[in-house]
Write a protein that holds these residues in place. Structure first.
Motif, short mmCIF file in Angstrom:
data_model
loop_
_atom_site.label_atom_id
_atom_site.label_comp_id
_atom_site.label_asym_id
_atom_site.label_seq_id
_atom_site.Cartn_x
_atom_site.Cartn_y
_atom_site.Cartn_z
N LEU A 55 -4.56 11.05 -6.38
CA LEU A 55 -3.19 11.47 -6.08
C LEU A 55 -2.43 11.89 -7.32
CD1 LEU A 55 -2.18 8.57 -3.64
CD2 LEU A 55 -2.79 10.90 -3.00
N ALA A 90 -2.24 7.84 -11.64
CA ALA A 90 -2.78 6.49 -11.66
C ALA A 90 -3.57 6.23 -12.94
CB ALA A 90 -3.67 6.27 -10.43
N GLY A 137 -10.77 3.19 -1.77
CA GLY A 137 -9.35 3.12 -2.07
C GLY A 137 -9.03 3.64 -3.46
N GLY A 138 -9.89 3.30 -4.43
CA GLY A 138 -9.68 3.78 -5.79
C GLY A 138 -9.76 5.30 -5.89
N VAL A 155 0.84 -1.20 0.00
CA VAL A 155 0.00 0.00 0.00
C VAL A 155 0.87 1.25 0.00
CG1 VAL A 155 -1.68 1.33 1.32
CG2 VAL A 155 -1.95 -1.15 1.11
N GLY A 210 2.43 1.73 -3.43
CA GLY A 210 1.50 2.25 -4.43
C GLY A 210 1.21 3.72 -4.22
N ILE A 211 0.95 4.12 -2.97
CA ILE A 211 0.65 5.53 -2.69
C ILE A 211 1.86 6.40 -3.00
CG2 ILE A 211 0.15 7.18 -0.83
CD1 ILE A 211 -1.58 5.04 0.45
N ALA A 218 -3.51 -1.88 -4.49
CA ALA A 218 -2.97 -0.52 -4.46
C ALA A 218 -1.91 -0.23 -5.54
CB ALA A 218 -2.40 -0.21 -3.07
N PHE A 235 2.15 6.73 -6.95
CA PHE A 235 1.13 7.53 -7.63
C PHE A 235 1.03 8.96 -7.09
CE2 PHE A 235 -0.50 3.14 -8.28
CZ PHE A 235 -0.27 3.11 -9.65
N CYS A 247 -6.35 -4.30 -0.04
CA CYS A 247 -5.71 -3.04 -0.43
C CYS A 247 -4.26 -3.27 -0.86
CB CYS A 247 -5.76 -2.05 0.73
SG CYS A 247 -7.42 -1.49 1.16
N ILE A 251 -6.43 6.61 -4.52
CA ILE A 251 -5.30 6.39 -5.42
C ILE A 251 -5.40 7.26 -6.67
CG2 ILE A 251 -4.24 4.70 -7.00
CD1 ILE A 251 -3.40 4.24 -4.16
#
Length: 464
Positions: free
Chosen positions: A294, A299, A287-288, A177, A180-181, A237, A184, A233, A291
């Motif tokens: 950001l 993304a 969550g989408g 997670v 991914g954060i 993610a 992006f 997640c 993501i």
């Protein structure tokens, strides 16, 4: 005949005749705590290898650490782990429990696999191709662990192993997670070759932990909502295309098998199943939105590039796979019965001008090209028979502590086989090891069910 001690609660189960259960069932419940912790450690270590694959691969090639000089042919440290301690452990348990072990069905599948590979290697050598060492390392070496794992797993409780594995997987899902954060949001991109550069191969193993949580909950066991959400997640993610496709297939297959088991009388909670699906959809939407909100649509552009190749016309959305598959099929038609033999590779040229072997990204087409119809049909019939027996014995399960581990394991095995239609998952050493380990788990499980039910042998069982 009445069963004694810890098997008393099984008297009302439809497991077959008492003689068979007393002989095999009582022995199966003489658990080894050491074996359980060893298998747990093996699975945890394979998750580490898969998760930090790029870093470990570079370290192996450069022989950066002393313990990596102990294995030949640039093999992975897991080879030492499985072919020393595990082999000796399996031999010890075999010698101490030889009379009580359940006869294992499906051993012919592994022998047929080796025969097909050796046939292809011999044929390729005769045709003038070099013997492909990678095939030995990626197929025969990992599959060899089945012969001691099937002994070891008869002294463990699958539900304990998978429950521990779920806990081990949670920190890695959190790292995914974060990765991914970070990516992006436009932050400092972590190099995949660094220690903290999470490889998407690890997400395949996280899917096994996720399936275990899902199967455990719909089988009426203790809820684990936090673990399920974290794993969900962690898998989604990073928005990795092959992982997302695989994850969707795994969920669909798990639900299909669960409803099939319920139709046969298994204890599957339909209400909880729908609640889980609704909760995951809500988590996915939240969550989408985070993501995709950001970093200036990073993304969205990433997904367009990965799935639609930039959204421009004229581009091959398969990433060159279709062209490769057509070329392989054309090569196969030149010798459709025996194939080309192992060692035939198609090469491309990189940006530096150095040629490199192109991955075929389809195991079925590769087997067909290299071993012809003889090897292809042999393995397809053997694998088909093995899967048929696994699905059938799964519907016989009446105890939830056996049902949910088998449901998760069978789903993951078939999911990994599905990925070989468009990827190279089984060429990744840690994934290959854990795949064959789970296959050994299932071999032992359905062999126990067949023995307990006293089912007569049939031709399909003999073949597979």
């Amino acid at each position: 005949m009445q069963l004694k001690s810890n098997m008393d609660y099984m008297q009302n189960d439809d497991y077959g005749q008492a003689d068979s259960i007393e002989h095999y069932g009582n022995n199966a419940f003489h658990y080894s705590g050491l074996a359980e912790w060893y298998i747990t450690a093996c699975m945890g270590y394979l998750l580490v290898e898969a998760f930090f694959y790029k870093f470990i691969e570079q370290a192996i090639k450069s022989r950066a650490y002393w313990f990596m000089n102990l294995t030949p042919w640039n093999t992975w440290p897991s080879v030492m782990w499985f072919f020393t301690f595990g082999l000796l452990f399996g031999v010890f348990i075999f010698m101490s429990k030889k009379k009580g072990l359940v006869p294992i069905r499906g051993k012919a599948l592994f022998f047929l696999l080796w025969i097909v590979i050796l046939f292809g290697a011999f044929h390729g050598k005769v045709a003038g191709y070099p013997i492909w060492l990678g095939t030995f390392r990626q197929t025969i070496l990992p599959s060899a662990i089945v012969f001691w794992v099937v002994i070891l797993v008869q002294s463990i409780r699958y539900e304990i192993i998978l429950s521990r594995f779920i806990i081990i997987s949670l920190p890695f899902a959190v790292i995914n997670v974060f990765y991914g954060i970070n990516f992006f949001a436009g932050g400092a991109i972590i190099s995949k070759d660094s220690l903290f550069g999470a490889s998407w191969y690890g997400s395949y193993v996280l899917i096994l932990a996720y399936l275990a949580v899902f199967a455990r909950m719909i089988a009426g066991k203790k809820n684990a909502w936090i673990a399920m959400i974290i794993l969900f997640c962690g898998i989604m993610a990073p928005l990795q295309k092959p992982v997302m496709v695989t994850f969707v297939f795994a969920n669909v297959l798990l639900l299909f098998l669960a409803f099939k088991v319920r139709k046969s009388g298994g204890d599957i909670r339909i209400g909880k199943t729908f609640i889980i699906i609704i909760i995951l959809l809500i988590v996915g939407m939240i969550g989408g939105s985070i993501i995709f909100g950001l970093g200036n649509d990073t993304a969205s552009r990433f997904l367009i590039e990965r799935f639609l190749k930039g959204g421009e016309g004229g581009k091959d959305l398969s990433g060159g796979r279709l062209e490769m598959w057509v070329r392989c099929l054309r090569i196969w038609t030149k010798n459709p019965v025996f194939g080309t033999g192992l060692g035939r590779r198609l090469y491309g040229t990189g940006e530096s001008g150095i040629p490199f072997a192109l991955p075929i990204h389809n195991l079925l087409i590769q087997i067909l090209m290299e071993t012809g119809l003889i090897g292809f049909l042999t393995l397809i019939l053997a694998v088909g028979g093995w899967l048929r027996r696994s699905f059938k014995t799964l519907t016989w399960e009446t105890r939830s502590d056996r049902l949910w581990p088998r449901l998760a394991i069978i789903t993951w095995i078939v999911t990994i086989l599905f990925t070989t239609l468009y990827g190279e998952a089984l060429t990744i050493m840690p994934l290959a090891f854990i795949f064959w380990m789970m296959l050994a788990f299932e071999c032992a499980s359905h062999s126990q069910m067949i023995q307990w039910y006293q089912m007569p042998e049939n031709s399909l069982d003999e073949v597979s």
